[in-house]
Design a protein around this motif. Structure first.
Motif, mmCIF file in Angstrom:
data_model
loop_
_atom_site.group_PDB
_atom_site.id
_atom_site.type_symbol
_atom_site.label_atom_id
_atom_site.label_comp_id
_atom_site.label_asym_id
_atom_site.label_seq_id
_atom_site.Cartn_x
_atom_site.Cartn_y
_atom_site.Cartn_z
ATOM 1 N N ARG A 32 -1.458 -1.054 -7.317
ATOM 2 C CA ARG A 32 -2.624 -1.647 -7.972
ATOM 3 C C ARG A 32 -2.668 -3.154 -7.739
ATOM 4 O O ARG A 32 -3.756 -3.727 -7.607
ATOM 5 C CB ARG A 32 -2.598 -1.359 -9.473
ATOM 6 N N ALA A 122 -9.416 -5.521 -7.637
ATOM 7 C CA ALA A 122 -10.494 -4.574 -7.927
ATOM 8 C C ALA A 122 -11.768 -4.967 -7.193
ATOM 9 O O ALA A 122 -12.490 -4.103 -6.655
ATOM 10 C CB ALA A 122 -10.749 -4.510 -9.428
ATOM 11 N N MET A 137 -10.833 3.465 -11.052
ATOM 12 C CA MET A 137 -11.014 2.651 -12.252
ATOM 13 C C MET A 137 -11.664 3.428 -13.397
ATOM 14 O O MET A 137 -11.252 3.305 -14.550
ATOM 15 C CB MET A 137 -11.861 1.416 -11.934
ATOM 16 N N HIS A 175 -1.585 -4.607 -14.749
ATOM 17 C CA HIS A 175 -2.827 -5.154 -14.216
ATOM 18 C C HIS A 175 -2.622 -6.467 -13.472
ATOM 19 O O HIS A 175 -3.504 -6.896 -12.719
ATOM 20 C CB HIS A 175 -3.838 -5.389 -15.341
ATOM 21 N N ASN A 215 -14.827 1.237 -19.064
ATOM 22 C CA ASN A 215 -14.638 1.119 -17.617
ATOM 23 C C ASN A 215 -15.878 1.542 -16.849
ATOM 24 O O ASN A 215 -16.186 0.987 -15.788
ATOM 25 C CB ASN A 215 -13.433 1.954 -17.178
#
Length: 225
Positions: A32, A122, A137, A175, A215
């Motif tokens: 990620r 992202a 996501m 994250h 999300n």
């Protein structure tokens, strides 16, 4: 004596399941944040991340199928919908207040959020392969993140204060892969909100659904932009 031994073995087995769940969840930081920030992001990288997210999602569902079966076997009521709506509104209000009032070293929270490692990755994922980023996501993340950090996290940390203090930090780390307050503030706040909601409602479906809606709104917003 035989009954007591069986109970101890059962509890030990549960702790192993929850521990493995947490380890699987923390491993997601590898693809990620860490891998994407150290290599060029291509469609292959995004597809790999989606496949690995799928594996983690299926794995944590399997490891926690007993608790999930119990939770999802209960009838979903209009009151539950109200709880989901309440959580979404509370999340929106708290994050909005943070956005308005919080700044670090003169930088407002929205700028800090946009520069956080996960946000940058992202954005690149969405630019390279929007559908893959959306699946990861919006579809997978709300499922496995809630199972890992709320369901397994609360079972491992019986004390509510420790649960609310520790799991948001772990949630933030996957994250960002760092301990910067500026990078982690938004994720710490979100993790704490969902942790408190899970303590209050004691229903994984509520936090999972609210997380999905949040999300989804973020994903649709990114797509429209």
């Amino acid at each position: 004596m035989g009954v007591k031994k069986e109970k101890t073995s059962f509890m030990s087995s549960d702790k192993v399941r929850w521990g493995l769940t947490l380890i699987l969840g923390m491993s997601v930081v590898l693809w990620r944040v860490i891998l994407p920030t150290n290599t060029d992001i291509t469609m292959g990288i995004v597809i790999l991340a989606v496949i690995l997210d799928l594996i983690v999602t299926v794995s944590v569902i399997f490891l926690n199928k007993k608790e999930l079966k119990e939770a999802f076997s209960r009838k979903f009521t209009l009151k539950d919908v109200g709880k989901i709506a309440l959580l979404i509104v509370a999340d929106f209000v708290i994050i909005t207040v943070l956005i308005i009032v919080v700044s670090i070293d003169g930088q407002p929270l929205p700028d800090l959020m946009a520069k956080a490692p996960a946000a940058l990755v992202a954005a690149e994922f969405q630019e390279v392969f929007m559908l893959g980023a959306f699946i990861s996501m919006v579809i997978f993340a709300p499922i496995w993140e809630e199972i890992v950090f709320r369901l397994a996290g609360k079972n491992l940390l019986k004390n509510g204060i420790l649960f609310v203090a520790i799991t948001p930090c772990l949630f933030a780390f996957i994250h960002t892969a760092n301990f910067s307050i500026a990078d982690n503030l938004f994720y710490l706040a979100s993790g704490a909100i969902y942790a408190c909601a899970y303590l209050l409602f004691k229903d994984i479906r509520i936090v999972m659904a609210a997380h999905f809606v949040w999300n989804l709104m973020s994903g649709v917003g990114a797509f429209l932009v």
